[in-house]
Design an enzyme around this catalytic site. Structure first.
Site, PDB file in Angstrom:
ATOM      1  N   ASP A 169       0.739  -1.091   0.086  1.00  0.00           N
ATOM      2  CA  ASP A 169      -0.108   0.022   0.024  1.00  0.00           C
ATOM      3  C   ASP A 169       0.926   1.265   0.043  1.00  0.00           C
ATOM      4  O   ASP A 169       1.581   1.576   0.914  1.00  0.00           O
ATOM      5  CB  ASP A 169      -0.954   0.141   1.406  1.00  0.00           C
ATOM      6  CG  ASP A 169      -1.975   1.107   1.155  1.00  0.00           C
ATOM      7  OD1 ASP A 169      -1.812   2.092   0.405  1.00  0.00           O
ATOM      8  OD2 ASP A 169      -3.159   0.725   1.777  1.00  0.00           O
ATOM      9  N   HIS A 200      -3.167  -0.219  -2.716  1.00  0.00           N
ATOM     10  CA  HIS A 200      -4.004   0.210  -2.382  1.00  0.00           C
ATOM     11  C   HIS A 200      -4.942   0.352  -3.334  1.00  0.00           C
ATOM     12  O   HIS A 200      -4.849   0.619  -4.377  1.00  0.00           O
ATOM     13  CB  HIS A 200      -3.744   1.999  -1.849  1.00  0.00           C
ATOM     14  CG  HIS A 200      -4.934   2.719  -1.183  1.00  0.00           C
ATOM     15  ND1 HIS A 200      -4.881   2.604   0.409  1.00  0.00           N
ATOM     16  CD2 HIS A 200      -5.606   3.481  -1.498  1.00  0.00           C
ATOM     17  CE1 HIS A 200      -5.721   3.528   0.833  1.00  0.00           C
ATOM     18  NE2 HIS A 200      -6.231   3.977  -0.459  1.00  0.00           N
TER      19      HIS A 200
END
Length: 231
Positions: A169, A200
């Site tokens: 992420d 993400h």
């Protein structure tokens, strides 16, 4: 599916929400908490999927006090920047009051006792906050941001919470992920799942952020979690 207005806690205003009702009596309710891009086509699709599974699905407009009805794209730089600015200006404490109003409306007006919440990105952070600050029955957060900065609230989590954490992420770095694990791994109400190498937005319904295998796995875990705790 309808656009509905839900009274605020003080009754002085209305929270816009996208509501999708199941064909029969609801087995429970799921609040679908948006990303920073608004109640867009992807969030509406998620709400529709939950309704198809038998839940009352409610997707409130988080930014209604600032700019109601926005639908922005993560793939257009100006729109992504606008979405980020809206998040930075958002009053999260007031937003939690709005979610309390939504939970109250679901239970009292819609007549559905068990309520879960699933949130994405900013909504993943809100899922954590909802678990700590409201009486929601269960919460799920996908790639929630800034949770590592709110671990002092973990003692208040009294209902089940699941967090999906992609290890690559680019908004939540390795140090933040480590802090989340150190703070929550042993919490009796919290379940954490890591997704190796995913970034993400991997469970987005639309666009090239989606990773199909990762999204299907996370969504299956979420569905099983809500089936256990919501109905």
């Amino acid at each position: 599916m309808t656009n509905t207005e839900i009274p605020t806690l003080d009754g002085g205003d209305k929270i816009p929400a996208y509501v999708v009702r199941p064909d029969g009596p609801p087995r429970g309710a799921i609040i679908v908490q948006q990303e920073i891009f608004g109640v867009d086509a992807g969030i509406r699709r998620k709400a529709e999927k939950w309704a198809a599974e038998g839940y009352l699905a409610v997707a409130p407009d988080t930014f209604w006090r600032q700019k109601p009805g926005i639908e922005l794209s993560p793939y257009v730089d100006d729109e992504a920047q606008q979405a980020m600015s809206l998040m930075m200006a958002h009053d999260f404490d007031l937003g939690m009051q709005d979610l309390e109003a939504v939970i109250h409306w679901i239970r009292s007006e819609a007549g559905v006792a068990k309520v879960g919440l699933v949130g994405f990105c900013m909504g993943g952070r809100i899922a954590y906050m909802t678990a700590a600050r409201t009486d929601v029955d269960a919460s799920v957060g996908y790639y929630g941001v800034m949770i590592d900065q709110m671990l002092d609230e973990k003692q208040a989590i009294s209902h089940p919470l699941m967090l999906h954490i992609p290890t690559a992420d680019h908004f939540v770095d390795a140090a933040a992920q480590m802090a989340i694990h150190q703070g929550l791994d042993n919490h009796p109400q919290v379940t954490l799942w890591d997704y190796e190498g995913l970034d993400h937005g991997f469970a987005a319904e639309i666009g090239d952020r989606r990773n199909e295998a990762g999204a299907e796995l996370a969504d299956k875990r979420t569905a099983d979690f809500f089936a256990l705790h919501i109905g």
